[in-house]
Scaffold this motif. Structure first.
Motif, PDB file in Angstrom:
ATOM      1  N   UNK A 131      16.347  34.476  26.299  1.00 29.36           N
ATOM      2  CA  UNK A 131      15.251  33.926  25.496  1.00 29.36           C
ATOM      3  C   UNK A 131      15.635  32.658  24.734  1.00 29.36           C
ATOM      4  N   UNK A 132      16.869  32.557  24.309  1.00 29.70           N
ATOM      5  CA  UNK A 132      17.282  31.376  23.551  1.00 29.70           C
ATOM      6  C   UNK A 132      17.655  30.230  24.480  1.00 29.70           C
ATOM      7  N   UNK A 133      18.245  30.536  25.625  1.00 26.99           N
ATOM      8  CA  UNK A 133      18.707  29.482  26.516  1.00 26.99           C
ATOM      9  C   UNK A 133      17.857  29.356  27.785  1.00 26.99           C
ATOM     10  N   UNK A 134      17.837  30.396  28.605  1.00 25.55           N
ATOM     11  CA  UNK A 134      17.305  30.244  29.960  1.00 25.55           C
ATOM     12  C   UNK A 134      15.787  30.076  30.012  1.00 25.55           C
ATOM     13  N   UNK A 135      15.061  30.576  29.029  1.00 27.43           N
ATOM     14  CA  UNK A 135      13.604  30.397  29.040  1.00 27.43           C
ATOM     15  C   UNK A 135      13.156  29.097  28.375  1.00 27.43           C
ATOM     16  N   UNK A 136      14.094  28.365  27.824  1.00 27.77           N
ATOM     17  CA  UNK A 136      13.740  27.089  27.228  1.00 27.77           C
ATOM     18  C   UNK A 136      13.286  26.102  28.288  1.00 27.77           C
ATOM     19  N   UNK A 137      12.202  25.388  28.041  1.00 26.86           N
ATOM     20  CA  UNK A 137      11.665  24.431  29.016  1.00 26.86           C
ATOM     21  C   UNK A 137      11.952  22.986  28.625  1.00 26.86           C
ATOM     22  N   UNK A 138      12.484  22.776  27.430  1.00 27.06           N
ATOM     23  CA  UNK A 138      12.806  21.422  26.996  1.00 27.06           C
ATOM     24  C   UNK A 138      14.145  21.000  27.606  1.00 27.06           C
ATOM     25  N   UNK A 139      14.451  19.718  27.610  1.00 28.36           N
ATOM     26  CA  UNK A 139      15.725  19.259  28.190  1.00 28.36           C
ATOM     27  C   UNK A 139      16.926  19.920  27.521  1.00 28.36           C
ATOM     28  N   UNK A 140      17.924  20.279  28.346  1.00 32.26           N
ATOM     29  CA  UNK A 140      19.130  20.888  27.787  1.00 32.26           C
ATOM     30  C   UNK A 140      20.117  19.823  27.330  1.00 32.26           C
ATOM     31  N   UNK A 141      20.011  18.612  27.852  1.00 33.25           N
ATOM     32  CA  UNK A 141      20.834  17.510  27.374  1.00 33.25           C
ATOM     33  C   UNK A 141      20.518  17.257  25.901  1.00 33.25           C
ATOM     34  N   UNK A 171      12.388  10.153  30.021  1.00 32.60           N
ATOM     35  CA  UNK A 171      12.256  11.208  29.009  1.00 32.60           C
ATOM     36  C   UNK A 171      13.595  11.497  28.354  1.00 32.60           C
ATOM     37  N   UNK A 172      14.648  11.616  29.184  1.00 34.88           N
ATOM     38  CA  UNK A 172      15.983  11.893  28.660  1.00 34.88           C
ATOM     39  C   UNK A 172      16.515  10.725  27.842  1.00 34.88           C
ATOM     40  N   UNK A 173      16.274   9.508  28.296  1.00 34.69           N
ATOM     41  CA  UNK A 173      16.762   8.326  27.578  1.00 34.69           C
ATOM     42  C   UNK A 173      16.133   8.232  26.189  1.00 34.69           C
ATOM     43  N   UNK A 174      14.888   8.612  26.078  1.00 35.12           N
ATOM     44  CA  UNK A 174      14.231   8.599  24.770  1.00 35.12           C
ATOM     45  C   UNK A 174      14.934   9.551  23.810  1.00 35.12           C
ATOM     46  N   UNK A 175      15.343  10.712  24.329  1.00 33.65           N
ATOM     47  CA  UNK A 175      16.075  11.682  23.503  1.00 33.65           C
ATOM     48  C   UNK A 175      17.438  11.131  23.128  1.00 33.65           C
ATOM     49  N   UNK A 176      18.137  10.579  24.126  1.00 33.86           N
ATOM     50  CA  UNK A 176      19.498  10.065  23.895  1.00 33.86           C
ATOM     51  C   UNK A 176      19.503   8.912  22.903  1.00 33.86           C
ATOM     52  N   UNK A 177      18.554   8.004  23.037  1.00 32.62           N
ATOM     53  CA  UNK A 177      18.502   6.844  22.146  1.00 32.62           C
ATOM     54  C   UNK A 177      18.193   7.238  20.703  1.00 32.62           C
ATOM     55  N   UNK A 178      17.634   8.426  20.523  1.00 31.97           N
ATOM     56  CA  UNK A 178      17.252   8.876  19.183  1.00 31.97           C
ATOM     57  C   UNK A 178      18.406   9.572  18.451  1.00 31.97           C
ATOM     58  N   UNK A 179      19.516   9.823  19.167  1.00 33.39           N
ATOM     59  CA  UNK A 179      20.637  10.539  18.553  1.00 33.39           C
ATOM     60  C   UNK A 179      21.442   9.591  17.671  1.00 33.39           C
ATOM     61  N   UNK A 180      21.469   9.903  16.389  1.00 40.86           N
ATOM     62  CA  UNK A 180      22.260   9.148  15.413  1.00 40.86           C
ATOM     63  C   UNK A 180      23.540   9.944  15.175  1.00 40.86           C
ATOM     64  N   UNK A 181      24.659   9.410  15.669  1.00 37.86           N
ATOM     65  CA  UNK A 181      25.905  10.183  15.591  1.00 37.86           C
ATOM     66  C   UNK A 181      26.942   9.450  14.746  1.00 37.86           C
ATOM     67  N   UNK A 182      27.711  10.266  14.012  1.00 36.74           N
ATOM     68  CA  UNK A 182      28.819   9.707  13.237  1.00 36.74           C
ATOM     69  C   UNK A 182      29.991  10.676  13.280  1.00 36.74           C
ATOM     70  N   UNK A 183      31.136  10.171  13.730  1.00 36.62           N
ATOM     71  CA  UNK A 183      32.371  10.936  13.707  1.00 36.62           C
ATOM     72  C   UNK A 183      33.230  10.491  12.537  1.00 36.62           C
ATOM     73  N   UNK A 184      33.730  11.449  11.784  1.00 35.68           N
ATOM     74  CA  UNK A 184      34.444  11.099  10.557  1.00 35.68           C
ATOM     75  C   UNK A 184      35.751  11.883  10.478  1.00 35.68           C
ATOM     76  N   UNK A 185      36.868  11.160  10.309  1.00 33.77           N
ATOM     77  CA  UNK A 185      38.178  11.777  10.144  1.00 33.77           C
ATOM     78  C   UNK A 185      38.492  11.871   8.650  1.00 33.77           C
ATOM     79  N   UNK A 186      38.519  13.085   8.140  1.00 30.72           N
ATOM     80  CA  UNK A 186      38.851  13.297   6.727  1.00 30.72           C
ATOM     81  C   UNK A 186      40.337  13.616   6.637  1.00 30.72           C
ATOM     82  N   UNK A 187      41.131  12.681   6.084  1.00 24.67           N
ATOM     83  CA  UNK A 187      42.577  12.883   6.025  1.00 24.67           C
ATOM     84  C   UNK A 187      43.144  12.785   4.611  1.00 24.67           C
TER      85      UNK A 187
END
Length: 809
Positions: free
Chosen positions: A240-250, A559-575
């Motif tokens: 129900x959480x994964x396999x029945x989902x109809x939206x993109x998995x990417x 459709x996938x590119x629209x999702x990908x372009x909307x991802x705002x990502x930030x990687x942060x190394x806390x040292x």
């Protein structure tokens, strides 16, 4: 034509005087070696299956029991209390056989075998009862009670020696079903700091109505399932959480894992891919034979290994159940069909065995690469040769081939229908079968990625490449896609339905250690070993994709590119500090980070929100995850005290941290909230009853979703000796449109890496800003301990002894 001649195993010519048959000795030799390897593999799997099947006993213990029974015949002692004679007199195939001595021996052997099996089951159920004890996990770190010490000794005694990967599976306890009262009480407690008085009173009314009306009936069905199934949650969770989902998995479901943070063993793309693929094949061989050591908490308490079974040779297949055709015929409608017969679109997880090839994607082309030759794995140098041949190939993609994988990145329904219509026959079916049956999928990218300290956004770009790439250069349906970059960096994109992140993390730790410390490279950066140029070349997969199908591919890509372009990502190394300093403060590193996230969230948004932290339940059979609701009343009180500079904030931190640790432990031991409520909701839907309470609970958004990536095999690499050989961890896409996704990994003693995601389309979120808020929150909380330590120093300084040594100022 050289490749074609190598592929010919035999030739024959029909002559007037007969048939002239010519056999290729090289091919016959390879066939023979392949057969020997296959039978050897079956024998090892059978042996290990027997060892795991009788664990914690051993096959040799059967012989000991039989010898003991046989010996009793000669000293005229009957330990069976007459049962051997009963077997001898009543079993037909013994009753009428000749020879009294033979009958007695066979009866003794049968009794000994039955006694041996009984003892095995007795040992297993004793171990299962011991493993059902979880009080040890609630004890303070470094303090172990006498009862826990005795329990730990008993677990070690009943656990046997040298267990294989699946040895403990039959001894793991089932996930218990919490009581409805406990779950509702904890749920109301978790939402109290997020609701005003009126909203909370309404929720209390809904909860009371649910308990008074249908809760008992739903709980009864759930308990029945817990008795019948090995785990009452996992199969429904996967479906129900994964396999029945109809939206993109990417982005929405798949996650990623990064390479080593500071080290790149070689900058040759083909060589690095060769070593990593070979290490994966070694891991897969041990996995198929069940030879990996099971993961054990405290080095003693075993974890479930079921999820590891589908790591390789696995693909998520988009599927449409026959219910859709029935519903579409017009014979039924939503009013006449019961709920369970409604048309359902669902995927399936297809797992195959003994796959011997790999599919490689490079510059829009798909290549088929054999992983075996002469009954053995290709050596790293041979894999390097094959991958270099692909990199050197200058052929163009076929029409529709370039963005074909975008079908796996878009919505599931168009992909399912396109697969049936255009890929169910002919060359398209053959090529698609090659991809879906491959051991895994390898993408040879043409743009370098990786962490570069001089580039402020290098980790961001690296993460987005792993998470979604170009939206058409990963096969998102494969259990995992291995990604290779031209600068020698690697990474993995993982489909989520078949397993959770620690499972793939276990494999990736093994691969990284094997690549760097066992296989190694030459001074020029090539794989070690001789170069075998006689291998058949990788073969191109062939496609015949009509214009209509190309249009669907393009639509999925957009459709996938629209999702990908909307991802705002930030990687942060806390040292600034890490686990070492946090532990010196006598608090849990996870609780410390979760409270810092609450403080950062409040500073970023000005409000508190429902927070998801993933916890594992693998101490139970087929266990996966449970939710820890990290935004507690205690955490809220602490955050407000931090903002008001309250003098009690250190004490409030301790209280909030203790609360979080207790909730995490409850989740790990089967007393969580959300999986129980989820399953109650599923039962209500099957029964066709409506619960406003459950509907409200499951519709609540998780605006802050968090997860810790654990390090599981610390023995593989000595980080103190090799401090640069550390992983950057992994991450996932944003869960809510206006929220944050945060993954973090505690690396060694002095580094914590945060992977933060959100959406550009949300005006309220900013991943970089949130990363800065996390940094400030971590430092501010650490300052509390410094202030507290300074107070203790001052107090101790005041307690100066006088000359008589007995009185103090």
């Amino acid at each position: 034509m050289a490749e074609a001649h190598q592929a010919v195993g035999f030739q024959f010519t029909v002559r007037p005087d007969g048939v002239d048959l010519k056999l290729s000795q090289e091919v016959i030799k390879n066939i023979y070696l392949s057969g020997v390897t296959a039978w050897k593999k079956r024998a090892i799997q059978f042996k290990n299956g027997v060892l795991a099947g009788v664990y914690p006993a051993s096959p040799s213990s059967w012989l000991i029991v039989v010898i003991a029974m046989m010996s009793s015949l000669y000293i005229h002692v009957d330990p069976s209390l007459g049962m051997i004679n009963a077997i001898k007199d009543n079993l037909p195939f013994l009753k009428y056989s000749t020879g009294l001595q033979t009958r007695a021996v066979l009866s003794a052997i049968l009794f000994a075998t039955g006694l041996w099996l009984f003892l095995i089951y007795l040992l297993r159920y004793t171990l299962k009862a011991l493993l059902s004890y979880h009080e040890w996990i609630f004890e303070s770190h470094g303090k172990m009670s006498s009862s826990t010490k005795v329990w730990l000794s008993l677990v070690k005694m009943f656990s046997g020696r040298r267990p294989l990967l699946y040895s403990f599976q039959a001894s793991l306890p089932r996930l218990p079903v919490p009581s409805v009262d406990d779950t509702i009480h904890r749920y109301l407690e978790s939402v109290r700091p997020l609701l005003d008085s009126q909203q909370y009173n309404q929720m209390e009314v809904l909860a009371s109505e649910f308990k008074a009306s249908m809760a008992t009936q739903l709980q009864r069905y759930l308990i029945l399932k817990s008795w019948w199934a090995t785990n009452y949650v996992s199969d429904w969770w996967e479906e129900y959480i994964y396999l029945r989902g109809r939206t993109p998995i990417m982005v929405n479901s798949n996650f990623y894992i990064m390479d080593l943070l500071y080290v790149t063993p070689t900058h040759r793309q083909a060589a690095r891919a060769g070593n990593v693929v070979h290490a994966m094949l070694q891991y897969r061989r041990k996995l198929e034979r069940g030879e990996h050591a099971p993961l054990r908490a405290l080095g003693t308490v075993p974890m479930c290994s079921t999820q590891m079974e589908r790591m390789f040779n696995t693909t998520r297949i988009p599927g449409i159940e026959t219910g859709e055709q029935l519903f579409g015929s017009g014979q039924f409608n939503q009013q006449t069909l019961p709920l369970t017969l409604f048309p359902i679109l669902t995927d399936i997880v297809q797992h195959l065995t003994d796959r011997k090839h790999l599919v490689v994607y490079h510059r829009g082309r798909f290549f088929h690469v054999w992983l075996y030759t002469g009954g053995r794995h290709l050596l790293p140098s041979e894999l390097e040769t094959q991958f270099q041949r692909i990199l050197n190939d200058t052929s163009e993609p076929q029409p529709g081939e370039l963005k074909l994988a975008a079908l796996t990145a878009g919505n599931r329904v168009p992909w399912a229908r396109t697969r049936i219509k255009y890929f169910s026959q002919g060359v398209n079916k053959v090529s698609l079968d090659a991809i879906e049956s491959a051991a895994f999928f390898l993408a040879l990218d043409d743009e370098p990625q990786g962490y570069e300290p001089a580039k402020t956004n290098s980790l961001d770009s690296y993460a987005k490449s792993l998470l979604h790439g170009k939206c058409y250069d990963r096969w998102f349906d494969k259990s995992f896609t291995l990604i290779s970059y031209p600068n020698g960096k690697m990474g993995v994109n993982v489909e989520h339905s078949w397993a959770d992140a620690p499972i793939v993390g276990h494999m990736w730790e093994y691969v990284a250690a094997t690549d760097c410390f066992h296989l190694g490279y030459t001074e020029e950066g090539h794989c070690k070993g001789d170069v075998n140029k006689g291998l058949p070349y990788p073969t191109r997969l062939q496609w015949q994709i009509p214009k209509e199908c190309q249009d669907v591919i393009e639509a999925s890509y957009l459709s996938a590119k629209q999702i990908a372009d909307d991802v705002d990502f930030h990687g942060y190394l806390f040292n600034e500090f890490g686990k070492g300093l946090i532990k010196k403060c006598r608090t849990s590193p996870d609780a410390f980070i979760q409270l810092a996230l609450q403080l950062a969230q409040f500073r970023d948004q000005g409000v508190f929100c429902l927070t998801y932290e993933s916890s594992m339940t693998r101490m139970f059979r087929d266990g996966r995850t449970e939710t820890v609701r990290s935004c507690t009343s205690e955490a809220v009180e602490f955050v407000r005290a931090m903002e008001d500079a309250s003098a009690t904030r250190f004490a409030l931190f301790r209280k909030a941290a203790d609360k979080h640790q207790n909730m995490y432990r409850l989740a790990m031991t089967g007393s969580g909230i959300d999986r129980h409520l989820f399953c109650l909701y599923i039962v209500s839907k099957y029964l066709g009853v409506d619960s406003p309470f459950l509907k409200k609970v499951l519709s609540e958004p998780w605006k802050l979703s968090t997860s810790q990536t654990p390090q599981q095999q610390l023995n593989l690499v000595d980080i103190n000796k090799f401090p640069k050989y550390v992983s950057a961890g992994g991450g996932f896409g944003p869960v809510a449109d206006d929220g944050y996704g945060v993954s973090y990994i505690i690396i060694g003693e002095n580094l914590i890496t945060f992977h933060i995601s959100s959406k550009f389309s949300s005006p309220d979120t900013d991943s970089y800003r949130f990363g800065q808020n996390i940094r400030k929150a971590m430092i501010d909380i650490q300052a509390l301990f410094k202030t507290e330590n300074d107070k203790k120093i001052v107090e101790n300084a005041k307690r100066v002894p006088l000359e008589n040594g007995k009185k103090y100022i």
